[in-house]
Scaffold this motif. Structure first.
Motif, short mmCIF file in Angstrom:
data_model
loop_
_atom_site.label_atom_id
_atom_site.label_comp_id
_atom_site.label_asym_id
_atom_site.label_seq_id
_atom_site.Cartn_x
_atom_site.Cartn_y
_atom_site.Cartn_z
N GLN A 20 -9.72 3.56 -6.93
CA GLN A 20 -9.60 2.09 -6.89
C GLN A 20 -10.47 1.45 -7.96
O GLN A 20 -10.05 0.51 -8.64
CB GLN A 20 -9.99 1.59 -5.50
CG GLN A 20 -8.96 1.92 -4.42
CD GLN A 20 -9.45 1.55 -3.03
OE1 GLN A 20 -10.57 1.88 -2.64
NE2 GLN A 20 -8.61 0.86 -2.27
N ALA B 101 -0.21 -3.83 -11.78
CA ALA B 101 0.66 -3.18 -10.80
C ALA B 101 -0.09 -2.05 -10.09
O ALA B 101 0.05 -1.87 -8.87
CB ALA B 101 1.90 -2.64 -11.50
N ARG B 102 -0.90 -1.31 -10.84
CA ARG B 102 -1.68 -0.23 -10.22
C ARG B 102 -2.72 -0.78 -9.24
O ARG B 102 -2.95 -0.22 -8.17
CB ARG B 102 -2.36 0.61 -11.30
CG ARG B 102 -1.39 1.36 -12.20
CD ARG B 102 -2.10 2.39 -13.05
NE ARG B 102 -1.18 3.04 -13.98
CZ ARG B 102 -1.07 2.74 -15.25
NH1 ARG B 102 -1.82 1.78 -15.78
NH2 ARG B 102 -0.21 3.36 -16.03
N ALA C 216 -1.15 -1.82 -6.00
CA ALA C 216 -0.82 -0.70 -5.13
C ALA C 216 -2.06 -0.04 -4.55
O ALA C 216 -2.02 0.53 -3.46
CB ALA C 216 0.00 0.33 -5.91
N GLN D 278 4.89 -10.04 1.33
CA GLN D 278 4.42 -9.02 0.41
C GLN D 278 4.51 -9.54 -1.02
O GLN D 278 5.38 -9.14 -1.79
CB GLN D 278 5.26 -7.74 0.57
CG GLN D 278 5.18 -7.13 1.96
CD GLN D 278 3.77 -6.71 2.30
OE1 GLN D 278 3.09 -6.13 1.47
NE2 GLN D 278 3.34 -6.99 3.51
N SER E 203 9.68 -4.47 -13.53
CA SER E 203 9.89 -3.18 -12.88
C SER E 203 11.32 -3.03 -12.41
O SER E 203 12.06 -3.99 -12.35
CB SER E 203 8.94 -3.04 -11.71
OG SER E 203 9.12 -4.09 -10.78
#
Length: 313
Positions: A68, A168-169, A172, A300, A313
């Motif tokens: 993280q 984006a990472r 997630a 979300q 994406s």
């Protein structure tokens, strides 16, 4: 009626308000450049945004894993590079021109990720708009655009593409918006070596500190809040199309607030890039003829960002 589509009218106004706030914030930042330099202004802007979001989100840093932290650090470095390059660009070339050139970054990324000829065509259309900008500047001023400013705008586009991937990472890997808050802090620390001297000029100058705080609010906190609310009501494609208007909003902000010229050629160039961005957004999610996917869960929302690009994406 799906929850995401409920109240779409106000949501559209939220996205447009976000674009206006972002560009008014950039115009406000330009007023600080003579006293603090673009790097100093960028540092103060990120510090203001980081402080506010850290207080609001209160991330549980002691629970984060190495994965993280790595994701958030990469995100913060891209964020710092994108903002610093963009402010360095608008210190040298008109605001609308800088945003228009910067949009090449996410458009090229969309083409690379999709590997479709159609998406390459959108990039070529946007590139034609950028070339037209250069021709318009050369015809109007005789010497063309400042090459260093153009280089910084292109670099901002590169960082914007990296920013899309790293955000984006983070979305997630890190729940909530704590990742964005810490990334802003990381970005601020990364800019200390180049921006500390300029930011120090604001010490003892309440007028500069106030304008820097307003810049941070307009260019970071307000757009983030409006976009996050809008994302709960709009489909990604509609959201991306609305944000594709950003070069036009930037050109208008530069014309109204900074007295930067906006002739017919400049307007045509901006229109080409806006059209390319809209086309890339509309066709990014599905092949021609395929029905749209069901709306996502409105709860979300994608990770909040400082600058948003069309959904790639």
């Amino acid at each position: 009626m799906s929850p995401r589509r409920t109240g779409s009218g106000p949501a559209v106004l939220m996205v447009l308000g976000s674009c206006v706030s972002l560009q008014v914030g950039a115009a406000s930042a330009a007023q600080l450049f003579p006293a603090m330099g673009s790097a100093g202004v960028t540092l103060l802007r990120l510090l203001v945004a980081a402080a506010l979001l850290l207080v609001v989100t209160r991330p549980h840093l002691h629970r984060w894993t190495g994965r993280q932290w790595a994701a958030v650090t990469a995100f913060g470095l891209c964020l710092a590079g994108m903002n610093a390059s963009f402010y360095a660009a608008i210190a040298r070339i008109p605001l609308g021109t800088a945003v228009t050139i910067e949009f090449l970054g996410p458009l090229v990324l969309a083409a690379v990720l999709s590997r479709r000829v159609r998406d390459t065509a959108w990039v070529l259309l946007a590139a034609a708009g950028v070339v037209l900008l250069g021709l318009a500047a050369h015809a109007g001023a005789g010497s063309g655009l400042d090459r260093v400013g153009v280089a910084f705008a292109l670099l901002a586009g590169v960082f914007w593409a990296g920013y899309i991937l790293t955000s984006a990472r983070v979305g997630a890997a890190v729940p909530g918006q704590g990742g964005l808050a810490v990334a802003l802090a990381v970005g601020s620390l990364a800019l200390v070596p180049v921006g500390a001297a300029g930011a120090a000029a604001a010490i003892g100058r309440p007028d500069l500190l106030l304008l820097a705080a307003v810049t941070g609010l307009l260019a970071s906190v307000v757009p983030y809040t409006l976009e996050l609310s809008a994302l709960r009501r709009l489909t990604p494609s509609v959201f991306g199309v609305l944000l594709s208007l950003e070069p036009a909003v930037a050109a208008l902000a530069g014309w109204v607030l900074l007295a930067q010229p906006l002739g017919a050629r400049e307007a045509a160039a901006v229109a080409l890039v806006v059209l390319a961005s809209i086309g890339s957004t509309i066709f990014a999610h599905r092949p021609v003829g395929e029905p749209p996917a069901p709306p996502a869960d409105p709860g979300q929302a994608p990770a909040a960002v400082e600058r948003r690009a069309p959904q790639l994406s």
